[in-house]
Design an enzyme around this catalytic site. Structure first.
Site, PDB file in Angstrom:
ATOM      1  N   ARG A 176       0.828  -1.225   0.000  1.00  0.00           N
ATOM      2  CA  ARG A 176       0.000   0.000   0.000  1.00  0.00           C
ATOM      3  C   ARG A 176       0.852   1.260   0.000  1.00  0.00           C
ATOM      4  O   ARG A 176       0.539   2.255   0.667  1.00  0.00           O
ATOM      5  CB  ARG A 176      -0.953   0.035   1.221  1.00  0.00           C
ATOM      6  CG  ARG A 176      -1.888  -1.109   1.312  1.00  0.00           C
ATOM      7  CD  ARG A 176      -2.842  -1.226   0.104  1.00  0.00           C
ATOM      8  NE  ARG A 176      -3.516  -2.494   0.195  1.00  0.00           N
ATOM      9  CZ  ARG A 176      -3.016  -3.617  -0.379  1.00  0.00           C
ATOM     10  NH1 ARG A 176      -1.920  -3.593  -1.108  1.00  0.00           N
ATOM     11  NH2 ARG A 176      -3.647  -4.756  -0.235  1.00  0.00           N
ATOM     12  N   SER A 225     -10.033  -0.990   4.283  1.00  0.00           N
ATOM     13  CA  SER A 225      -9.239  -1.216   5.497  1.00  0.00           C
ATOM     14  C   SER A 225      -8.656   0.103   5.994  1.00  0.00           C
ATOM     15  O   SER A 225      -8.052   0.847   5.229  1.00  0.00           O
ATOM     16  CB  SER A 225      -8.088  -2.181   5.204  1.00  0.00           C
ATOM     17  OG  SER A 225      -8.618  -3.456   4.936  1.00  0.00           O
ATOM     18  N   GLU A 296      -3.696   3.001   6.856  1.00  0.00           N
ATOM     19  CA  GLU A 296      -3.661   2.758   5.407  1.00  0.00           C
ATOM     20  C   GLU A 296      -4.404   3.892   4.695  1.00  0.00           C
ATOM     21  O   GLU A 296      -3.971   4.375   3.655  1.00  0.00           O
ATOM     22  CB  GLU A 296      -4.325   1.407   5.070  1.00  0.00           C
ATOM     23  CG  GLU A 296      -4.426   1.211   3.568  1.00  0.00           C
ATOM     24  CD  GLU A 296      -5.022  -0.125   3.152  1.00  0.00           C
ATOM     25  OE1 GLU A 296      -4.811  -1.127   3.853  1.00  0.00           O
ATOM     26  OE2 GLU A 296      -5.697  -0.149   2.105  1.00  0.00           O
TER      27      GLU A 296
END
Ligand SMILES: Cc1cc2nc3c(=O)[nH]c(=O)nc-3n(C[C@H](O)[C@H](O)[C@H](O)COP(=O)(O)OP(=O)(O)OC[C@H]3O[C@@H](n4cnc5c(N)ncnc54)[C@H](O)[C@@H]3O)c2cc1C
Length: 314
Positions: A176, A225, A296
């Site tokens: 990510r 998420s 994230e």
């Protein structure tokens, strides 16, 4: 932004849209956030270049977003110009195994077109919302596949209007994360995919979609998420669940009972409500397991230091 600057922007924009005080609730999957001082959807690349140059000369801050599917926007909104590329810069070409997509193309469109063309490699990203630009910045991934795997090159623009082409080997991608600088706008990317059987690709897509439906709260608004997994064998959601936080509510925000790394908005949640639950989860996991979680999602419009009391970088 003063009257002269507002007038200049309104006078120039002919192909795209410029809106003053646009609520960012309309441009994020959370459905949360204050207003953008100026919200711009460029009609074409020239308009984008022009507005970026103007912002640079006038030292007006610029924030780029795609579909806002990985963003939490503060209740006080975002100063300066928010440029949304969702659905803009959306050229799309397939020739053999080579696929070229504008930054504003919806990732799902590329996944679908690759299936139609019998190209394999991107099917694991089926169901991931967002644009090609956002997917590259985040190095979006699912079920072991990542957007960067089949990348050939990316065309970008700096905020002062200079174009650059990066070959895949001059870019770094991690979990990510990517090496694009915050002052770079992704314009277009080229990918290369191998030929595959459309039946096999379709079956895989269906399997991935079924797993998503089984594991994720897709009926409510979220940004996917919230935290990165601390290690490949340690899921943030498992730690939040073990800490007993599943189902914890604050206003209309809830740590999902289905997937503890998702925070959902039942309708009227504020960014403050979501932030409260994010900080609660980070602090509790740190206290109980000694693990510092890392965000994230990207946070926009929060005061510097806002997240520090939970050990987070906003
Ligand atoms: C239900 C749900 C499920 C999800 N599942 C997954 C998943 O399985 N895997 C996964 O990786 N993610 C997942 N996500 C998160 C999100 O969909 C991805 O991160 C997506 O790639 C973000 O794309 P976006 O266009 O919405 O980017 P945005 O959220 O708009 O922006 C993300 C970041 O990219 C920057 N950015 C966007 N476009 C550009 C551009 N053209 N140039 C420069 N910078 C840009 C923004 O400034 C911001 O920092 C999920 C989200 C939801 C809501």
């Amino acid at each position: 932004m003063d009257r002269r600057q507002r007038k200049a922007l309104s006078d120039w924009i002919s192909k795209g849209r410029v809106l003053f005080g646009e609520p960012l609730t309309r441009h994020t999957t959370f459905g949360i956030g204050g207003r953008a001082e100026v919200f711009h959807e460029p009609g074409d690349r020239e308009e984008l270049v022009r507005i970026l140059k103007f912002a640079s000369q006038e030292t007006i801050p610029v924030t780029i977003i795609g579909s806002g599917s990985n963003c939490l926007v503060s209740d006080t909104g975002v100063p300066g110009i928010v440029i949304s590329l969702a659905g803009r810069l959306n050229s799309f070409h397939i020739e053999g195994g080579s696929v070229t997509a504008g930054a504003g193309v919806v990732l799902g469109h590329m996944v679908h077109r690759c299936l139609q063309a019998g190209l394999t490699g991107v099917e694991s990203l089926v169901g991931v919302p967002g644009t090609i630009g956002g997917a590259l910045v985040m190095n979006a991934g699912a079920f072991g596949g990542e957007i960067s795997t089949h990348l050939v090159q990316v065309r970008t623009l700096t905020l002062d209007g200079k174009e650059q082409i990066y070959r895949r080997d001059s870019l770094q991608f991690g979990y990510r994360s990517s090496s694009f600088r915050p002052d770079e706008v992704i314009l277009e990317a080229e990918f290369h995919f191998e030929a595959g059987s459309p039946e096999t690709i379709a079956d895989l897509q269906q399997r991935f979609l079924n797993e998503r439906k089984a594991r994720q709260p897709l009926k409510q608004r979220s940004a996917g998420s919230v935290f990165k997994n601390p290690a490949s064998d340690v899921a943030a959601g498992t730690l939040i669940d073990k800490a007993g936080l599943k189902g914890t509510r604050r206003g209309d925000a809830e740590i999902s009972t289905k997937h503890a790394n998702f925070i959902i908005n039942y309708g009227q949640a504020s960014a403050e409500d979501i932030a409260f639950l994010i900080k609660l989860a980070a602090r509790t996991v740190k206290q109980q397991f000694g693990t510092q979680l890392e965000l994230e999602i990207r946070t926009l419009g929060f005061q510097p230091g806002y997240w520090e009391d939970a050990g987070l970088d906003g």
